[in-house]
Design a protein around this motif. Sequence first.
Motif, PDB file in Angstrom:
ATOM      1  N   TRP A 533       0.809  -1.212   0.000  1.00 56.15           N
ATOM      2  CA  TRP A 533       0.000   0.000   0.000  1.00 56.15           C
ATOM      3  C   TRP A 533       0.843   1.264   0.000  1.00 56.15           C
ATOM      4  O   TRP A 533       0.328   2.360  -0.234  1.00 56.15           O
ATOM      5  CB  TRP A 533      -0.989  -0.001   1.162  1.00 56.15           C
ATOM      6  CG  TRP A 533      -2.160  -0.889   0.889  1.00 56.15           C
ATOM      7  CD1 TRP A 533      -2.535  -2.006   1.566  1.00 56.15           C
ATOM      8  CD2 TRP A 533      -3.121  -0.741  -0.169  1.00 56.15           C
ATOM      9  NE1 TRP A 533      -3.653  -2.573   1.002  1.00 56.15           N
ATOM     10  CE2 TRP A 533      -4.034  -1.823  -0.066  1.00 56.15           C
ATOM     11  CE3 TRP A 533      -3.289   0.184  -1.203  1.00 56.15           C
ATOM     12  CZ2 TRP A 533      -5.100  -1.989  -0.954  1.00 56.15           C
ATOM     13  CZ3 TRP A 533      -4.354   0.023  -2.081  1.00 56.15           C
ATOM     14  CH2 TRP A 533      -5.244  -1.054  -1.947  1.00 56.15           C
ATOM     15  N   ASN A 536       0.431   2.192  -3.394  1.00 56.67           N
ATOM     16  CA  ASN A 536      -0.987   2.191  -3.776  1.00 56.67           C
ATOM     17  C   ASN A 536      -1.482   0.813  -4.217  1.00 56.67           C
ATOM     18  O   ASN A 536      -2.328   0.685  -5.099  1.00 56.67           O
ATOM     19  CB  ASN A 536      -1.263   3.212  -4.890  1.00 56.67           C
ATOM     20  CG  ASN A 536      -2.740   3.574  -4.977  1.00 56.67           C
ATOM     21  OD1 ASN A 536      -3.424   3.650  -3.957  1.00 56.67           O
ATOM     22  ND2 ASN A 536      -3.249   3.764  -6.184  1.00 56.67           N
ATOM     23  N   GLY A 537      -0.978  -0.250  -3.577  1.00 56.71           N
ATOM     24  CA  GLY A 537      -1.485  -1.591  -3.842  1.00 56.71           C
ATOM     25  C   GLY A 537      -1.116  -2.098  -5.222  1.00 56.71           C
ATOM     26  O   GLY A 537      -0.138  -1.673  -5.827  1.00 56.71           O
TER      27      GLY A 537
END
Length: 559
Positions: A533, A536-537
């Motif tokens: 994450w 941002n994954g």
Amino acid sequence: MLPRHVQRLGRDWIAHWNGSQILASNSPVSNCVRWAGHYPWASFPLPVPVDFSTNWRLPPFFGPWRHFQNSNWHLDNFTQSSCFHLPNPSMKSEGEEPLTKKRRLSGQHDTSAPEEETNLSNQKEALCHSVAQNEEKHSSKKRTIKRHWEYFCQHSRTMKILEDKKTDQSSTESEAKFDFTVMSYNILSQNLLEDNSHLYKHCRQHLLIWTYRFPNILQEIKQLDADVLCLQEVQEDHYRKEIKSSLESLGYHCEYKMRTGRKPDGCAICFKTSKFSLISSNPVEFFRRDIPLLDRDNVGLVLLLQPRFHCKTNAAICIANTHLLYNPRRGDIKLTQLAMLLAEIASVAPQKDGTFCPIIICGDFNSVPGSPLYRFIKEGKLNYEGLAIGKVSGQEQFPRGQRILPIPIWPKKLGISQNCVYEIKQQQKEEKAGEKLEAAKPDNAQETVIASEKLSSKLQHHFKLSSVYSHYFPETGTPEVTTCHSRSAVTVDYIFYSAVSNDTAGQPGAEDSSREGLQLLGRLSLLTEKDLWTVNGLPNENNSSDHLPLLAEFRLIER
């Protein structure tokens, strides 16, 4: 009263996103777009994406018109640093399938003109691709996460950066050994991505376009440079048009099995022709028209490969690849699909002396570590009596499928025994042992029947398998993650292998491994959910699938 030029600006500036998604600056604004402030070259507010990171204050709407006239304002100035993320109007709720998927499954066709659809699609791809290029020019260096190479020694383990790891097969030290690398990678079918757009709400739209994603995926494959690739969710048209030719140019031979029915993706196994030659290719279809239980379109692929050098002439390695059913509430189907794959491996991998050649099983098993299905693979046995159908894969913490697995799980006409071998093979073995059975006392016949009934809820297979990954970081106990999107971050991808008895990297469950097999030399480390994450994954700017590639290096050990 606004000047007429400003009034007309919103009406005239319309960007067609696709056939049903239209952005207009003076029309009702989507929930995904908010008015967030003004730019230095404009005295009025502009729409920006919901994930815009800066907190802007709402400015006064009215400003001198001459400021706007002299601003040299263009649409490109705005799109170079943002891309609109609009909701799919066909998706009424997160759990509902989009209308495009429903039409495809029901056999209906879209009534819109094909040329118009193509033009709109091309406009969308071109716009988002230009946005990507502009962002690369104007943004700072992309955020990346380093994955380290972990390699295993006889009595210790150490970690090393991947770029520093060099393998020289021709060196004097390794002249008598055969080392090779295997990758398992779910590359995310574009069709499935679009059908499940609710899983990728965290992503910018241009990162999800295939023309952006494929170069990233190909670059990962080039960089990791595995000798064998096991790929899942390989979309057939992409495979035919560009994936196959791109991999062949890198020295791979490709074998592919498309899913049955209307599903447009499948599994591929690609190997470097400089390291292996193909002995046989064996596709496995899990759909059976005459068995209601097996109504799903998943597939598997089993290859028998022969190393090209440093091995005895009859040496072989069995490589299997699969993508099991996702549905967490259908553990009965998952176990049956797995049994079918194991039965095919058992028919391909036997050697003349009755043992199995070294085996590697890769894939997306849609099951988490420690689940009954996972334990069955590693331990070689599973007593499923009283097991709830929704607990087989462990995907749900509070499973909704409370129905108990039937005994037996699959019908006899499938032709696969509880030992996960084809019944014909099993029958041949029993015939060879017929004399011993006839010598048994008649009084024990009834006891034998009762015993077989009691064993009917027990599944078995004869492969001694270990997992390349341990699934938890030993220092912290934090789970490793192989897939990460808006809904979850878990491990569902694995590389299992038949380990030699002295393999220090082998996981518990392989204590009885033979002296002939595979030794795990190293692996590419996985990441935590928190790590992912920070970028941002998945997918993100550098990693264009919602899965991470798994990579391991093995050494073939011969008797």
